[in-house]
Scaffold this motif. Structure first.
Motif, PDB file in Angstrom:
ATOM      1  N   MET A  55       0.857  -1.173   0.000  1.00 18.91           N
ATOM      2  CA  MET A  55       0.000   0.000   0.000  1.00 18.91           C
ATOM      3  C   MET A  55       0.901   1.233   0.000  1.00 18.91           C
ATOM      4  N   SER A  56       0.568   2.179  -0.846  1.00 15.29           N
ATOM      5  CA  SER A  56       1.375   3.396  -0.951  1.00 15.29           C
ATOM      6  C   SER A  56       1.087   4.336   0.215  1.00 15.29           C
ATOM      7  N   GLU A  57       1.956   5.311   0.366  1.00 17.27           N
ATOM      8  CA  GLU A  57       1.794   6.325   1.408  1.00 17.27           C
ATOM      9  C   GLU A  57       0.465   7.072   1.246  1.00 17.27           C
ATOM     10  N   VAL A  58       0.137   7.444   0.015  1.00 18.98           N
ATOM     11  CA  VAL A  58      -1.105   8.164  -0.244  1.00 18.98           C
ATOM     12  C   VAL A  58      -2.317   7.287   0.086  1.00 18.98           C
ATOM     13  N   GLU A  59      -2.258   6.019  -0.261  1.00 16.98           N
ATOM     14  CA  GLU A  59      -3.364   5.111   0.056  1.00 16.98           C
ATOM     15  C   GLU A  59      -3.550   4.987   1.569  1.00 16.98           C
ATOM     16  N   THR A  60      -2.441   4.882   2.287  1.00 21.60           N
ATOM     17  CA  THR A  60      -2.509   4.798   3.748  1.00 21.60           C
ATOM     18  C   THR A  60      -3.123   6.062   4.327  1.00 21.60           C
ATOM     19  N   LEU A  61      -2.673   7.212   3.861  1.00 21.24           N
ATOM     20  CA  LEU A  61      -3.218   8.481   4.346  1.00 21.24           C
ATOM     21  C   LEU A  61      -4.699   8.613   4.003  1.00 21.24           C
ATOM     22  N   ASN A  62      -5.084   8.195   2.808  1.00 17.39           N
ATOM     23  CA  ASN A  62      -6.493   8.257   2.411  1.00 17.39           C
ATOM     24  C   ASN A  62      -7.355   7.316   3.262  1.00 17.39           C
ATOM     25  N   ASN A  63      -6.817   6.163   3.627  1.00 18.26           N
ATOM     26  CA  ASN A  63      -7.564   5.261   4.510  1.00 18.26           C
ATOM     27  C   ASN A  63      -7.773   5.911   5.875  1.00 18.26           C
ATOM     28  N   LEU A  64      -6.757   6.570   6.381  1.00 17.70           N
ATOM     29  CA  LEU A  64      -6.892   7.288   7.649  1.00 17.70           C
ATOM     30  C   LEU A  64      -7.904   8.428   7.518  1.00 17.70           C
ATOM     31  N   LEU A  65      -7.870   9.117   6.381  1.00 15.15           N
ATOM     32  CA  LEU A  65      -8.820  10.203   6.136  1.00 15.15           C
ATOM     33  C   LEU A  65     -10.250   9.673   6.125  1.00 15.15           C
ATOM     34  N   LYS A  66     -10.469   8.527   5.515  1.00 16.34           N
ATOM     35  CA  LYS A  66     -11.807   7.932   5.497  1.00 16.34           C
ATOM     36  C   LYS A  66     -12.317   7.705   6.915  1.00 16.34           C
ATOM     37  N   GLY A  67     -11.438   7.245   7.791  1.00 12.47           N
ATOM     38  CA  GLY A  67     -11.817   7.037   9.181  1.00 12.47           C
ATOM     39  C   GLY A  67     -12.200   8.338   9.870  1.00 12.47           C
ATOM     40  N   GLU A  68     -11.428   9.388   9.607  1.00 12.23           N
ATOM     41  CA  GLU A  68     -11.732  10.695  10.192  1.00 12.23           C
ATOM     42  C   GLU A  68     -13.056  11.230   9.657  1.00 12.23           C
ATOM     43  N   LEU A  69     -13.298  11.083   8.372  1.00 15.09           N
ATOM     44  CA  LEU A  69     -14.550  11.556   7.788  1.00 15.09           C
ATOM     45  C   LEU A  69     -15.744  10.812   8.367  1.00 15.09           C
ATOM     46  N   SER A  70     -15.569   9.526   8.614  1.00 14.98           N
ATOM     47  CA  SER A  70     -16.630   8.734   9.230  1.00 14.98           C
ATOM     48  C   SER A  70     -16.898   9.228  10.653  1.00 14.98           C
ATOM     49  N   ALA A  71     -15.838   9.515  11.385  1.00 15.05           N
ATOM     50  CA  ALA A  71     -16.000  10.021  12.752  1.00 15.05           C
ATOM     51  C   ALA A  71     -16.688  11.382  12.749  1.00 15.05           C
ATOM     52  N   ILE A  72     -16.317  12.236  11.806  1.00 11.01           N
ATOM     53  CA  ILE A  72     -16.943  13.562  11.705  1.00 11.01           C
ATOM     54  C   ILE A  72     -18.441  13.407  11.495  1.00 11.01           C
ATOM     55  N   GLU A  73     -18.835  12.510  10.615  1.00 11.57           N
ATOM     56  CA  GLU A  73     -20.251  12.290  10.342  1.00 11.57           C
ATOM     57  C   GLU A  73     -20.966  11.732  11.572  1.00 11.57           C
ATOM     58  N   SER A  74     -20.320  10.814  12.282  1.00 10.38           N
ATOM     59  CA  SER A  74     -20.928  10.237  13.481  1.00 10.38           C
ATOM     60  C   SER A  74     -21.147  11.296  14.552  1.00 10.38           C
ATOM     61  N   TYR A  75     -20.147  12.138  14.775  1.00  5.90           N
ATOM     62  CA  TYR A  75     -20.296  13.201  15.767  1.00  5.90           C
ATOM     63  C   TYR A  75     -21.343  14.225  15.313  1.00  5.90           C
ATOM     64  N   SER A  76     -21.380  14.528  14.035  1.00  8.29           N
ATOM     65  CA  SER A  76     -22.382  15.463  13.521  1.00  8.29           C
ATOM     66  C   SER A  76     -23.787  14.932  13.788  1.00  8.29           C
ATOM     67  N   GLU A  77     -23.980  13.655  13.527  1.00  8.34           N
ATOM     68  CA  GLU A  77     -25.285  13.031  13.753  1.00  8.34           C
ATOM     69  C   GLU A  77     -25.663  13.076  15.228  1.00  8.34           C
ATOM     70  N   ALA A  78     -24.725  12.759  16.088  1.00  7.98           N
ATOM     71  CA  ALA A  78     -24.998  12.784  17.526  1.00  7.98           C
ATOM     72  C   ALA A  78     -25.311  14.207  17.999  1.00  7.98           C
ATOM     73  N   LEU A  79     -24.565  15.177  17.503  1.00 10.10           N
ATOM     74  CA  LEU A  79     -24.778  16.564  17.920  1.00 10.10           C
ATOM     75  C   LEU A  79     -26.143  17.081  17.480  1.00 10.10           C
TER      76      LEU A  79
END
Length: 64
Positions: A1-25
């Protein structure tokens, strides 16, 4: 897995968390719990921005 792919996978996790917190708020009317969740939400937004910058700096395109 490339560096960009790894970073994008981490970004996907952050985006999912943002959506979860938005929904809860959306379900809260304020108070201490909302304040804590808002801080967590903001923290995930900051990390997502850092990851987007790192991905772009590595020549990649951030996942949205």
């Amino acid at each position: 897995m490339s560096e960009v792919e790894t970073l994008n996978n981490l970004l996907k996790g952050e985006l999912s968390a943002i959506e979860s917190y938005s929904e809860a708020l959306r379900k809260l009317d304020g108070g201490y719990v909302a304040e804590v969740l808002n801080q967590c939400h903001s923290s995930h937004i900051e990390r997502a921005e850092k990851l987007r910058s790192a991905i772009a700096g590595s020549g990649g395109t951030p996942t949205e």
